[in-house]
Design a protein around this motif. Structure first.
Motif, PDB file in Angstrom:
ATOM      1  N   LYS A  94      -5.648 -17.860 -24.330  1.00 47.04           N
ATOM      2  CA  LYS A  94      -5.727 -19.476 -24.215  1.00 47.04           C
ATOM      3  C   LYS A  94      -6.049 -19.683 -22.786  1.00 47.04           C
ATOM      4  N   ASN A  95      -6.957 -20.573 -22.756  1.00 52.34           N
ATOM      5  CA  ASN A  95      -7.648 -21.003 -21.528  1.00 52.34           C
ATOM      6  C   ASN A  95      -7.655 -22.531 -21.632  1.00 52.34           C
ATOM      7  N   GLY A  96      -6.422 -23.386 -21.386  1.00 49.50           N
ATOM      8  CA  GLY A  96      -6.243 -24.678 -21.275  1.00 49.50           C
ATOM      9  C   GLY A  96      -6.244 -25.007 -22.877  1.00 49.50           C
ATOM     10  N   LYS A  97      -7.082 -25.691 -23.454  1.00 51.67           N
ATOM     11  CA  LYS A  97      -6.976 -26.119 -24.716  1.00 51.67           C
ATOM     12  C   LYS A  97      -7.829 -25.080 -25.684  1.00 51.67           C
ATOM     13  N   LYS A  98      -8.542 -24.258 -24.966  1.00 52.57           N
ATOM     14  CA  LYS A  98      -9.413 -23.302 -25.803  1.00 52.57           C
ATOM     15  C   LYS A  98      -8.682 -22.017 -26.079  1.00 52.57           C
ATOM     16  N   THR A  99      -9.228 -21.697 -27.434  1.00 54.89           N
ATOM     17  CA  THR A  99      -8.704 -20.110 -27.743  1.00 54.89           C
ATOM     18  C   THR A  99      -9.691 -19.276 -27.888  1.00 54.89           C
TER      19      THR A  99
END
Length: 269
Positions: A94-99
């Motif tokens: 997970k990077n912020g809201k991105k998976t």
């Protein structure tokens, strides 16, 4: 195909890759199991936030999500005994809201341990044989029948059978024997054994009484005197009379095993 057996189950890598490849970090391993659960583990993926584990549904023919975890192991519960399941897992970051999803680990096939035979019963016990029977175990390929020596605590295999009964022969009269049965499952050339059934004690009948005859001069209008050879292992004797229906009815009980005669009275002329 890599086949390994651990804790009574079978785990097979489903891929057709070589053994060297399947030993890579992208392999799900079996850590422990029983009849209703399996514990799976996998190596940590660098920078992974967590992992998602899937189980294949044979009815819908789809992969179903069963757990999302940050750990590298998980115990799958509520499984059926003696049943094969397929699992796979993949890491995510997970990077912020991105998976971001990684590739799937090797699919693994796991066969749970078959249930044990819950109850062993005996039928048709004679002076030298006994028929053992038990209920069918779901998923079992066959059953192994053992005798058990309580003095030495050793098991002796008597029979490997696919049936749910077995006749034990060549027994000694008036003797206690102990038996048990163990279900097993064969899968891809590997055998998985269930736990032993509860022990069952079986007492064979005393040997047949021989030498039964009428005492000379003892036959009267309503009574007769009988004699027979004493039986060393007997605790006593029961004298029975065959009635008109062809059934035997006990008419005398001799509790002293050294007494080898009795008078039966009350007979019809």
């Amino acid at each position: 195909v890599v086949c390994t057996e651990s804790y009574g189950v079978i785990a097979n890598a489903a891929s057709k890759k070589t053994e060297a490849t399947t030993q890579s970090k992208y392999v799900i391993r079996l850590k422990s199991s029983d009849t209703s659960s399996v514990k799976l583990s996998w190596k940590k993926t660098k920078r992974a936030t967590g992992y998602r584990l899937y189980k294949y549904n044979t009815k819908t023919k789809k992969w179903e999500k069963i757990k999302t975890t940050s750990k590298t192991s998980y115990t799958v519960k509520n499984l059926k005994a003696g049943t094969t399941y397929k699992f796979r897992v993949r890491a995510y970051t997970k990077n912020g809201k991105k998976t971001k999803w990684g590739k799937y680990y090797e699919t693994v096939k796991v066969t749970t341990k078959p249930a044990k035979v819950k109850k062993l019963t005996t039928n048709f016990v004679t002076v030298n044989s006994a028929v053992l029977s038990w209920k069918k175990v779901t998923g079992a390929t066959g059953y192994r029948v053992y005798s058990y020596n309580r003095e030495t605590s050793k098991y002796t295999l008597l029979k490997d059978t696919t049936k749910t009964s077995y006749k034990v022969a060549s027994l000694t009269p008036d003797t206690c024997y102990t038996f048990m049965v163990k279900a097993y499952l064969k899968y891809d050339g590997t055998t998985v054994n269930a736990s032993y059934s509860p022990l069952k004690d079986v007492f064979t009948r005393p040997d047949y009484v021989s030498g039964l005859s009428l005492v000379e001069g003892s036959v009267y209008t309503t009574k007769v005197t009988l004699e027979w050879d004493t039986l060393e292992s007997a605790s006593g004797y029961v004298v029975s009379l065959c009635n008109e229906a062809g059934s035997y009815v006990a008419v005398k009980t001799i509790e002293d095993p050294t007494v080898n005669y009795c008078t039966v009275d009350g007979l019809e002329p």
